[in-house]
Write a protein that holds these residues in place. Structure first.
Motif, PDB file in Angstrom:
ATOM      1  N   GLY A  14       0.843  -1.204   0.000  1.00 36.52           N
ATOM      2  CA  GLY A  14       0.000   0.000   0.000  1.00 36.52           C
ATOM      3  C   GLY A  14       0.876   1.251   0.000  1.00 36.52           C
ATOM      4  O   GLY A  14       1.999   1.224   0.474  1.00 36.52           O
ATOM      5  N   ARG A  15       0.353   2.319  -0.547  1.00 34.86           N
ATOM      6  CA  ARG A  15       1.123   3.561  -0.597  1.00 34.86           C
ATOM      7  C   ARG A  15       1.148   4.209   0.773  1.00 34.86           C
ATOM      8  O   ARG A  15       0.133   4.350   1.436  1.00 34.86           O
ATOM      9  N   MET A  16       2.347   4.605   1.187  1.00 33.74           N
ATOM     10  CA  MET A  16       2.446   5.346   2.445  1.00 33.74           C
ATOM     11  C   MET A  16       2.649   6.802   2.111  1.00 33.74           C
ATOM     12  O   MET A  16       3.468   7.136   1.252  1.00 33.74           O
ATOM     13  N   SER A  17       1.939   7.671   2.784  1.00 32.59           N
ATOM     14  CA  SER A  17       2.124   9.105   2.547  1.00 32.59           C
ATOM     15  C   SER A  17       3.474   9.510   3.155  1.00 32.59           C
ATOM     16  O   SER A  17       4.033   8.800   4.006  1.00 32.59           O
ATOM     17  N   ASN A  18       3.980  10.665   2.749  1.00 31.90           N
ATOM     18  CA  ASN A  18       5.245  11.140   3.326  1.00 31.90           C
ATOM     19  C   ASN A  18       5.102  11.334   4.829  1.00 31.90           C
ATOM     20  O   ASN A  18       6.013  11.029   5.598  1.00 31.90           O
ATOM     21  N   GLY A  19       3.935  11.825   5.235  1.00 31.16           N
ATOM     22  CA  GLY A  19       3.691  12.048   6.661  1.00 31.16           C
ATOM     23  C   GLY A  19       3.775  10.738   7.443  1.00 31.16           C
ATOM     24  O   GLY A  19       4.363  10.684   8.520  1.00 31.16           O
ATOM     25  N   GLN A  20       3.195   9.667   6.869  1.00 36.23           N
ATOM     26  CA  GLN A  20       3.234   8.357   7.549  1.00 36.23           C
ATOM     27  C   GLN A  20       4.669   7.833   7.612  1.00 36.23           C
ATOM     28  O   GLN A  20       5.108   7.294   8.626  1.00 36.23           O
ATOM     29  N   LYS A  21       5.403   8.013   6.491  1.00 35.88           N
ATOM     30  CA  LYS A  21       6.808   7.546   6.469  1.00 35.88           C
ATOM     31  C   LYS A  21       7.634   8.300   7.506  1.00 35.88           C
ATOM     32  O   LYS A  21       8.390   7.700   8.273  1.00 35.88           O
ATOM     33  N   ASN A  22       7.476   9.628   7.537  1.00 39.08           N
ATOM     34  CA  ASN A  22       8.240  10.440   8.497  1.00 39.08           C
ATOM     35  C   ASN A  22       7.901  10.044   9.929  1.00 39.08           C
ATOM     36  O   ASN A  22       8.780   9.962  10.787  1.00 39.08           O
ATOM     37  N   ALA A  23       6.596   9.790  10.157  1.00 33.97           N
ATOM     38  CA  ALA A  23       6.178   9.435  11.515  1.00 33.97           C
ATOM     39  C   ALA A  23       6.869   8.154  11.957  1.00 33.97           C
ATOM     40  O   ALA A  23       7.348   8.044  13.086  1.00 33.97           O
ATOM     41  N   GLY A  86      -1.194   2.253   8.281  1.00 33.97           N
ATOM     42  CA  GLY A  86      -2.001   2.411   9.499  1.00 33.97           C
ATOM     43  C   GLY A  86      -1.119   2.691  10.707  1.00 33.97           C
ATOM     44  O   GLY A  86      -1.424   3.547  11.544  1.00 33.97           O
ATOM     45  N   VAL A  87       0.004   1.975  10.777  1.00 36.65           N
ATOM     46  CA  VAL A  87       0.943   2.199  11.886  1.00 36.65           C
ATOM     47  C   VAL A  87       1.487   3.624  11.808  1.00 36.65           C
ATOM     48  O   VAL A  87       1.527   4.347  12.818  1.00 36.65           O
ATOM     49  N   GLY A  88       1.879   4.055  10.600  1.00 33.26           N
ATOM     50  CA  GLY A  88       2.400   5.413  10.425  1.00 33.26           C
ATOM     51  C   GLY A  88       1.384   6.463  10.864  1.00 33.26           C
ATOM     52  O   GLY A  88       1.705   7.402  11.584  1.00 33.26           O
ATOM     53  N   ARG A  89       0.142   6.239  10.475  1.00 33.49           N
ATOM     54  CA  ARG A  89      -0.899   7.217  10.827  1.00 33.49           C
ATOM     55  C   ARG A  89      -1.161   7.227  12.341  1.00 33.49           C
ATOM     56  O   ARG A  89      -1.309   8.281  12.952  1.00 33.49           O
ATOM     57  N   ALA A  90      -1.177   6.033  12.935  1.00 33.84           N
ATOM     58  CA  ALA A  90      -1.428   5.965  14.383  1.00 33.84           C
ATOM     59  C   ALA A  90      -0.298   6.673  15.154  1.00 33.84           C
ATOM     60  O   ALA A  90      -0.548   7.337  16.158  1.00 33.84           O
TER      61      ALA A  90
END
Ligand SMILES: C[S@@+](CC[C@H](N)C(=O)[O-])C[C@H]1O[C@@H](n2cnc3c(N)ncnc32)[C@H](O)[C@@H]1O
Length: 223
Positions: A14-23, A86-90
């Motif tokens: 799944g695509r991870m947003s830059n924000g999720q990757k940075n998180a 999901g982990v990145g967003r959490a």
């Protein structure tokens, strides 16, 4: 030859947003508990308190998890999820909410609960909308089988509860039967119960409700 394990999920790229990757890069050390085979978690050391600890399995994008942790500061929460976005967003949401009572394990919950937790250490386990795997040939992938329920029951302390919600009627019936067959669990209701106030509407649930699905909450206590 090693036999291939049947898992309750399929990891898609799944695509991870830059924000999720940075998180994940910046907040991993603060919130993630690495999967470990050889030693169990010490909640007192992890959270710095003796508050009751609750586990959520398969939190998806984490919105409901963060809401629950934020509204119950006197409880500790551990969320398990395999879906990297999901982990990145959490992680991002936890930081924004400045949560000190939530940690995350990015791993298969079947393995994590087998190796990382002490028996009788949890006050409750939440499994909100486990993948229903509707096709008959996929039923073997369903997370809520008797063996996993036995494993989770061992982790519950006295009067600890197991709470499952699903919008798939046939899976709800199957879960109810599986839990009824466990001699260490007792239903708090006759069959299904009302949604308790601590459970927010989840992202997956909202999708089902738009399609006209019903929702079934099932709560059993350790006895
Ligand atoms: C249908 S989604 C529901 C997500 C969320 N609870 C909600 O209601 O919006 C099920 C989630 O469980 C996760 N999952 C499935 N099997 C898992 C396992 N063995 N360990 C950890 N997570 C798992 C999936 O990655 C997915 O995010």
């Amino acid at each position: 030859m090693e036999t291939r394990k049947v898992r309750s999920y399929v990891l898609r790229a799944g695509r991870m947003s830059n924000g999720q990757k940075n998180a994940r890069q910046q907040l991993g050390d603060k919130y993630l508990l690495p999967f470990q085979l050889e030693s169990v978690l010490n909640f007192n050391t992890i959270f710095g308190n003796n508050n009751p600890t609750f586990l959520e399995i398969g939190f998806g994008m984490g919105d409901a998890t963060i809401e629950v942790a934020q509204s119950h500061p006197a409880h500790n929460y551990i969320g398990i999820e395999v879906h990297p976005p999901g982990v990145g967003r959490a992680l991002k949401l936890s930081e924004t909410a400045e949560l000190s009572n939530l940690k995350i394990i990015e791993h298969d919950a079947v393995e994590a609960t087998r190796h990382m937790f002490t028996e009788k250490s949890l006050s409750g386990i939440h499994i909100f909308f486990p993948d229903p795997w509707p096709k008959k040939r996929h039923h073997k992938r369903r997370l809520m089988n008797g063996e996993f329920v036995n494993q989770l029951t061992l982790l519950l302390g006295r009067a600890g509860y197991l709470h499952i919600a699903t919008d798939w009627e046939e899976y709800a019936k199957e879960i109810l039967t599986t839990l009824q067959e466990n001699p260490h669990l007792k239903n708090i209701a006759v069959d299904y119960c009302e949604r308790p106030s601590y459970r927010p509407t989840t992202k997956f649930e909202r999708r089902g409700l738009k399609l006209g699905h019903q929702v079934w909450d099932i709560i059993f206590r350790k006895c």
